[in-house]
Design an enzyme around this catalytic site. Structure first.
Site, short mmCIF file in Angstrom:
data_model
loop_
_atom_site.label_atom_id
_atom_site.label_comp_id
_atom_site.label_asym_id
_atom_site.label_seq_id
_atom_site.Cartn_x
_atom_site.Cartn_y
_atom_site.Cartn_z
N LYS A 97 -30.96 -27.67 -34.59
CA LYS A 97 -30.94 -26.32 -34.00
C LYS A 97 -31.55 -25.35 -35.02
CE LYS A 97 -27.52 -23.99 -31.16
NZ LYS A 97 -26.08 -23.80 -31.00
N ILE A 98 -32.59 -24.65 -34.59
CA ILE A 98 -33.33 -23.74 -35.47
C ILE A 98 -33.34 -22.34 -34.85
CG2 ILE A 98 -35.64 -23.24 -36.44
CD1 ILE A 98 -34.72 -25.79 -37.64
#
Ligand code: E4P
Length: 271
Positions: A97-98
């Protein structure tokens, strides 16, 4: 629409999979902190690596998002690769998750670092869930960078719209997808009238251009918002355990159960 459980609590995750309704898991640093604190309060020693391994095993064959805590392109790329190498071997289901924009303020020089990290990680075969999406154009940029999922935060947009209008509200209270009028004006955030409107605009734009990126409606706080997310074609909704539970409740269903049970013919039940 797929349903993910938005939690880092292994008990909640196990429960959602036991109910048979979970198609994936999303975690974030705040959810992980809550899960860790719960364990500490209960006096249970916590080996975080073993704990995350357990989550991945429970969610076998379905995606689990693990968020980075770094906020430069290089930092996020290195950490993303490290987390993926460490954990994807468990059950082959890790998504990194960015944040779409990891800057803390306007003057920071890191605005495009999230997109750079998404591009590099996905080019290397690491699937990415792009988080903290608050505008449809952020979703477009993340999809162009190669994100597998984009996560518009519906509930937090509703919070923001209501806060800016000085409204008193409960975070779990339903906010209409069509928005709200205040003195003849529709409340909005840069052309977005509600969290579900944000999800809708993201879906429309990505579908218009045939992106494979899926829209993951996040920060959903009540069942009606889940219904709205499904109506506007969100591919995935990530939900706290309590919202999943509430989706099944209706007083007429409880009443119907009582009435049917009172009418059971013994010979029929014994067949
Ligand atoms: C999901 O990935 C998000 O981190 C989460 O849905 C945020 O929800 P909240 O706004 O209720 O904290």
């Amino acid at each position: 629409m797929k349903i993910f459980i938005d939690s880092a609590d292994i008990d909640e995750i196990r429960q959602a999979y036991a109910w048979g309704v979970a198609d994936g898991v999303t975690t974030n640093p705040s959810l992980l902190k809550q899960a860790v604190e719960k364990r500490v309060r209960a006096g249970q020693p916590l080996d975080l690596k073993a704990y995350i391994t357990q989550i991945l095993q429970v969610a076998e064959n379905t995606p689990v998002s693990l968020e980075v805590t770094e906020y430069t392109a290089q930092g996020m790329i290195q950490q993303g690769k490290r987390l993926y190498d460490m954990f994807n071997k468990v059950a082959d289901n890790v998504y990194i998750k960015i944040p779409v924009n990891p800057a803390f303020k306007e003057e920071d020089g890191t605005h495009f670092d999230g997109l750079r990290a998404i591009r590099e990680l996905t080019a290397g075969g690491i699937p990415v869930n792009c988080t903290l999406i608050f505008t449809p154009e952020q979703a477009l940029l993340a999809a162009k960078a190669g994100a597998n999922f984009v996560s518009p935060f519906a509930g937090r947009i509703d919070d923001d719209i209501r806060k800016k209008a000085n409204l008193q509200f409960d975070k779990t209270a339903y906010f209409a997808a069509s928005g709200m009028m205040e003195k003849d004006n529709v409340l909005e955030d840069n052309g977005v009238v509600s969290g579900i409107d944000l999800v809708d605009q993201c879906v429309q734009i990505l579908e218009q251009y045939g992106f494979a990126t899926e829209v993951l409606a996040a920060s959903l706080r009540n069942p009606r918002q889940v219904r709205d997310a499904a109506l506007v074609g969100a591919h995935i909704a990530t939900l706290p355990s309590a919202v999943i539970r509430d989706m099944l409740k209706h007083h007429k269903t409880f009443e119907g159960m009582k009435l049917f049970t009172a009418d059971i013919v013994a010979e029929y039940a014994a067949l």
